[in-house]
Design an enzyme around this catalytic site. Structure first.
Site, PDB file in Angstrom:
ATOM      1  N   ARG A  82      57.307  62.908 162.354  1.00 35.83           N
ATOM      2  CA  ARG A  82      58.431  63.521 163.075  1.00 35.83           C
ATOM      3  C   ARG A  82      59.372  63.985 162.378  1.00 35.83           C
ATOM      4  O   ARG A  82      60.053  65.126 162.945  1.00 35.83           O
ATOM      5  CB  ARG A  82      58.766  62.374 164.163  1.00 35.83           C
ATOM      6  CG  ARG A  82      59.590  62.837 165.070  1.00 35.83           C
ATOM      7  CD  ARG A  82      60.236  61.662 166.053  1.00 35.83           C
ATOM      8  NE  ARG A  82      58.872  61.039 166.692  1.00 35.83           N
ATOM      9  CZ  ARG A  82      58.935  59.742 167.201  1.00 35.83           C
ATOM     10  NH1 ARG A  82      59.709  58.806 166.746  1.00 35.83           N
ATOM     11  NH2 ARG A  82      57.728  59.371 167.893  1.00 35.83           N
ATOM     12  N   TYR A  83      59.523  63.798 161.213  1.00 34.70           N
ATOM     13  CA  TYR A  83      60.783  64.005 160.259  1.00 34.70           C
ATOM     14  C   TYR A  83      60.146  64.507 159.033  1.00 34.70           C
ATOM     15  O   TYR A  83      59.098  63.960 158.470  1.00 34.70           O
ATOM     16  CB  TYR A  83      61.691  62.976 160.038  1.00 34.70           C
ATOM     17  CG  TYR A  83      62.268  62.422 161.491  1.00 34.70           C
ATOM     18  CD1 TYR A  83      63.045  63.050 162.186  1.00 34.70           C
ATOM     19  CD2 TYR A  83      61.863  60.979 161.583  1.00 34.70           C
ATOM     20  CE1 TYR A  83      63.654  62.263 163.229  1.00 34.70           C
ATOM     21  CE2 TYR A  83      62.018  60.420 162.826  1.00 34.70           C
ATOM     22  CZ  TYR A  83      63.064  61.056 163.471  1.00 34.70           C
ATOM     23  OH  TYR A  83      63.614  60.384 164.747  1.00 34.70           O
ATOM     24  N   ARG A  86      59.793  62.019 155.764  1.00 35.60           N
ATOM     25  CA  ARG A  86      59.360  60.525 155.911  1.00 35.60           C
ATOM     26  C   ARG A  86      58.064  60.545 157.030  1.00 35.60           C
ATOM     27  O   ARG A  86      58.050  61.353 157.930  1.00 35.60           O
ATOM     28  CB  ARG A  86      60.234  59.836 156.022  1.00 35.60           C
ATOM     29  CG  ARG A  86      61.146  60.048 157.406  1.00 35.60           C
ATOM     30  CD  ARG A  86      62.441  59.354 157.246  1.00 35.60           C
ATOM     31  NE  ARG A  86      63.521  59.357 158.424  1.00 35.60           N
ATOM     32  CZ  ARG A  86      64.076  60.480 159.047  1.00 35.60           C
ATOM     33  NH1 ARG A  86      63.935  61.659 158.376  1.00 35.60           N
ATOM     34  NH2 ARG A  86      65.040  60.303 159.911  1.00 35.60           N
ATOM     35  N   CYS A  95      49.656  41.973 165.804  1.00 38.84           N
ATOM     36  CA  CYS A  95      50.751  41.339 165.172  1.00 38.84           C
ATOM     37  C   CYS A  95      50.453  39.845 165.501  1.00 38.84           C
ATOM     38  O   CYS A  95      49.640  39.376 165.952  1.00 38.84           O
ATOM     39  CB  CYS A  95      52.001  41.746 166.298  1.00 38.84           C
ATOM     40  SG  CYS A  95      52.534  43.467 166.339  1.00 38.84           S
ATOM     41  N   CYS A  99      55.842  40.522 171.200  1.00 33.71           N
ATOM     42  CA  CYS A  99      57.281  40.661 172.038  1.00 33.71           C
ATOM     43  C   CYS A  99      56.800  41.547 173.268  1.00 33.71           C
ATOM     44  O   CYS A  99      56.108  42.188 173.498  1.00 33.71           O
ATOM     45  CB  CYS A  99      57.938  41.509 171.344  1.00 33.71           C
ATOM     46  SG  CYS A  99      58.147  41.328 169.458  1.00 33.71           S
ATOM     47  N   CYS A 102      57.566  45.013 173.896  1.00 35.10           N
ATOM     48  CA  CYS A 102      57.052  45.976 172.708  1.00 35.10           C
ATOM     49  C   CYS A 102      56.982  47.357 173.200  1.00 35.10           C
ATOM     50  O   CYS A 102      56.319  47.635 174.392  1.00 35.10           O
ATOM     51  CB  CYS A 102      55.649  45.519 172.375  1.00 35.10           C
ATOM     52  SG  CYS A 102      54.742  46.612 171.009  1.00 35.10           S
ATOM     53  N   ARG A 104      55.209  49.713 171.905  1.00 34.79           N
ATOM     54  CA  ARG A 104      54.015  50.325 171.420  1.00 34.79           C
ATOM     55  C   ARG A 104      52.835  49.298 172.251  1.00 34.79           C
ATOM     56  O   ARG A 104      51.724  49.183 171.699  1.00 34.79           O
ATOM     57  CB  ARG A 104      53.712  50.205 170.148  1.00 34.79           C
ATOM     58  CG  ARG A 104      54.273  51.307 169.357  1.00 34.79           C
ATOM     59  CD  ARG A 104      53.581  51.725 168.112  1.00 34.79           C
ATOM     60  NE  ARG A 104      54.358  52.790 167.343  1.00 34.79           N
ATOM     61  CZ  ARG A 104      55.183  52.663 166.380  1.00 34.79           C
ATOM     62  NH1 ARG A 104      55.075  51.258 165.825  1.00 34.79           N
ATOM     63  NH2 ARG A 104      55.981  53.621 165.855  1.00 34.79           N
ATOM     64  N   ASP A 264      63.300  51.004 174.874  1.00 34.00           N
ATOM     65  CA  ASP A 264      62.512  52.002 175.353  1.00 34.00           C
ATOM     66  C   ASP A 264      61.756  51.718 176.500  1.00 34.00           C
ATOM     67  O   ASP A 264      61.797  50.534 177.148  1.00 34.00           O
ATOM     68  CB  ASP A 264      61.318  52.158 174.168  1.00 34.00           C
ATOM     69  CG  ASP A 264      62.113  52.528 172.770  1.00 34.00           C
ATOM     70  OD1 ASP A 264      62.751  53.326 172.791  1.00 34.00           O
ATOM     71  OD2 ASP A 264      61.405  52.024 171.725  1.00 34.00           O
ATOM     72  N   ASP A 301      65.751  56.098 170.743  1.00 34.13           N
ATOM     73  CA  ASP A 301      64.333  57.078 170.509  1.00 34.13           C
ATOM     74  C   ASP A 301      63.861  57.716 171.597  1.00 34.13           C
ATOM     75  O   ASP A 301      63.364  57.218 172.613  1.00 34.13           O
ATOM     76  CB  ASP A 301      63.111  56.027 169.773  1.00 34.13           C
ATOM     77  CG  ASP A 301      62.473  56.867 168.877  1.00 34.13           C
ATOM     78  OD1 ASP A 301      62.142  58.197 168.771  1.00 34.13           O
ATOM     79  OD2 ASP A 301      61.985  55.969 167.886  1.00 34.13           O
ATOM     80  N   LYS A 308      64.900  60.151 166.984  1.00 36.37           N
ATOM     81  CA  LYS A 308      66.114  59.174 167.437  1.00 36.37           C
ATOM     82  C   LYS A 308      67.353  59.881 167.327  1.00 36.37           C
ATOM     83  O   LYS A 308      67.522  60.936 166.613  1.00 36.37           O
ATOM     84  CB  LYS A 308      66.068  58.041 166.239  1.00 36.37           C
ATOM     85  CG  LYS A 308      64.882  57.332 166.419  1.00 36.37           C
ATOM     86  CD  LYS A 308      65.069  56.235 165.252  1.00 36.37           C
ATOM     87  CE  LYS A 308      63.892  55.459 164.943  1.00 36.37           C
ATOM     88  NZ  LYS A 308      62.595  56.033 164.334  1.00 36.37           N
TER      89      LYS A 308
HETATM   90  C1  LIG Z   1      61.986  56.006 163.683  1.00 35.75           C
HETATM   91  C2  LIG Z   1      61.040  56.663 162.962  1.00 35.75           C
HETATM   92  C3  LIG Z   1      61.139  56.842 161.635  1.00 35.75           C
HETATM   93  C4  LIG Z   1      62.431  56.522 160.779  1.00 35.75           C
HETATM   94  O1  LIG Z   1      63.568  57.064 161.060  1.00 35.75           O
HETATM   95  P1  LIG Z   1      64.774  56.607 160.356  1.00 35.75           P
HETATM   96  O2  LIG Z   1      65.881  57.145 160.930  1.00 35.75           O
HETATM   97  O3  LIG Z   1      64.650  56.982 158.920  1.00 35.75           O
HETATM   98  O4  LIG Z   1      64.596  55.027 160.242  1.00 35.75           O
HETATM   99  C5  LIG Z   1      60.303  57.909 161.042  1.00 35.75           C
HETATM  100  N1  LIG Z   1      59.162  58.384 161.698  1.00 35.75           N
HETATM  101  C6  LIG Z   1      58.815  58.109 162.900  1.00 35.75           C
HETATM  102  C7  LIG Z   1      57.928  58.937 163.463  1.00 35.75           C
HETATM  103  C8  LIG Z   1      59.816  57.126 163.553  1.00 35.75           C
HETATM  104  O5  LIG Z   1      59.678  57.071 164.921  1.00 35.75           O
HETATM  105  S1  SF4 Z   2      57.551  44.942 169.172  1.00 39.76           S
HETATM  106 FE1  SF4 Z   2      55.378  45.271 169.194  1.00 39.76          FE
HETATM  107  S2  SF4 Z   2      54.794  46.078 167.399  1.00 39.76           S
HETATM  108 FE2  SF4 Z   2      56.673  45.101 167.091  1.00 39.76          FE
HETATM  109  S3  SF4 Z   2      56.447  42.879 166.339  1.00 39.76           S
HETATM  110 FE3  SF4 Z   2      56.645  42.992 168.610  1.00 39.76          FE
HETATM  111  S4  SF4 Z   2      54.676  43.251 169.552  1.00 39.76           S
HETATM  112 FE4  SF4 Z   2      54.325  43.912 167.330  1.00 39.76          FE
END
Ligand SMILES: *Cc1c(COP(=O)(O)O)cnc(C)c1O
Ligand code: SF4
Length: 322
Positions: A82-83, A86, A95, A99, A102, A104, A264, A301, A308
């Site tokens: 996305r960026y 990174r 996991c 959670c 979660c 995802r 989220d 996000d 974010k």
């Molecule tokens: C959250 C996230 C990051 C990390 O973002 P930082 O602001 O550097 O912590 C990097 N890539 C993706 C796709 C993300 O969702």
């Molecule tokens: S939020 Fe989702 S991906 Fe993160 S530790 Fe909890 S269950 Fe695992």
């Protein structure tokens, strides 16, 4: 993707209300979390995070199957880019515990397949071909569920890519199952020239049990720098005293508070949500109390893969005389 078509009406048919939740989302804790939850009622901060609730069967109008738009930014299996500087690499989608909020949850769960060797090789090729990538973030699922040997191999492969300088691991294993964060695992993160960082997901000061503190100590002794990620959750940490205790505990244990995430809009998690205005009011009150060292950035996000953004609060008037 998880179907949203099931209705809550069938719950009268089963004696165990959580069986229906478990049919839709993975329900799993660890013996360690069970001990922390012992004797806790439904309002307990750990019970709220880890015991399934019938509220998970409710699909709210603003729920999203892919709440932060990972799909829109995924060039290959196991990568979210996305960026420019990174990239997220998701080697594994399981996991140690799940959670209930979660973000995802539609893709993470028991039985989800790890990246195959071919997919991993393709992801590494993608990173190798993009000199702008300075940092690789292992996320998931929980990347620390890889064996120390596999983690070490993956980190070594990343360290072989000259332009990658930084490794970041996003994990909740120190909270879910601290004894699994062994010295061997910690050393695997710090085994190369890459600057080793770890973001631990922690939501309540009670999660810093002695075993957890010991696990964080093993990571620090291996040379891993620690930051936190927390999620603002209704009924878990949505008051100023609880957040203050959480972030002071982070600093006490060598973890710099990094992000406080606005919740989220994952499916079946509307009971954990609060409004951005409520979040801003909490953070304003918190910032008035806390050392900058203990202050995370409050972020959202955004859906659709937009990334974010900080949510403030901001000082409305930078100069007192204006
Ligand atoms: C959250 C996230 C990051 C990390 O973002 P930082 O602001 O550097 O912590 C990097 N890539 C993706 C796709 C993300 O969702
Ligand atoms: S939020 Fe989702 S991906 Fe993160 S530790 Fe909890 S269950 Fe695992």
């Amino acid at each position: 993707m998880i179907s949203t078509a099931r209705s809550v009406t069938s719950r009268a048919m089963t004696d165990d209300p959580t069986a229906e939740v478990a049919a839709r989302y993975t329900v799993q804790t660890t013996p360690f979390l069970e001990r922390l939850m012992e004797g806790g009622g439904p309002d307990d901060a750990l019970v709220r995070q880890f015991r399934p609730s019938l509220a998970e069967l409710v699909t709210a109008p603003d729920d999203l199957a892919d709440p932060i738009g990972d799909d829109a930014r995924s060039p290959l299996p196991g990568l979210v880019h996305r960026y420019p500087d990174r990239v997220l690499l998701l080697p594994i989608k399981v996991c140690a515990a799940y959670c209930r909020f979660c973000f995802r949850r539609a893709v993470v769960g028991r039985g989800a397949q790890p990246l195959s060797p071919d997919e991993t090789a393709a992801a590494l090729d993608y990173i190798r071909a993009r000199p702008a990538i300075w940092e690789v973030i292992l996320s998931g699922g929980d990347p620390l569920l890889l064996s120390p040997r596999r983690l070490r191999e993956l980190v070594a492969a990343l360290a072989d890519i000259p332009h990658v300088e930084t490794l970041r691991v996003h994990t909740r294993l120190p909270i879910h199952d601290p004894d699994r964060v062994t010295t061997e695992l910690a050393e695997a993160i710090a085994s190369t020239r890459l600057a080793p960082w770890l973001a631990v997901h922690v939501n309540h000061a009670r999660e810093f049990a002695p075993e957890v503190v010991a696990a964080l100590g093993r990571l620090r002794r291996a040379g891993v720098s620690l930051v936190s990620q927390s999620v603002l959750l209704r009924g878990v940490n949505d008051d100023v005293d609880t957040l203050e205790a959480l972030f002071r505990a982070c600093v006490r244990h060598g973890v710099k508070p990094y992000y406080l995430h606005h919740p989220d809009r994952a499916e079946g998690t509307s009971h954990f949500r609060l409004s951005i205005d409520e979040g801003r009011a909490l953070v304003a009150a918190l910032n008035a109390r806390l050392s900058g060292l203990a202050r995370p950035t409050y972020v959202l996000d955004r859906p659709g893969g937009l990334g974010k953004v900080p949510l403030g609060p901001y000082a409305a008037q930078p100069y007192a005389d204006q």
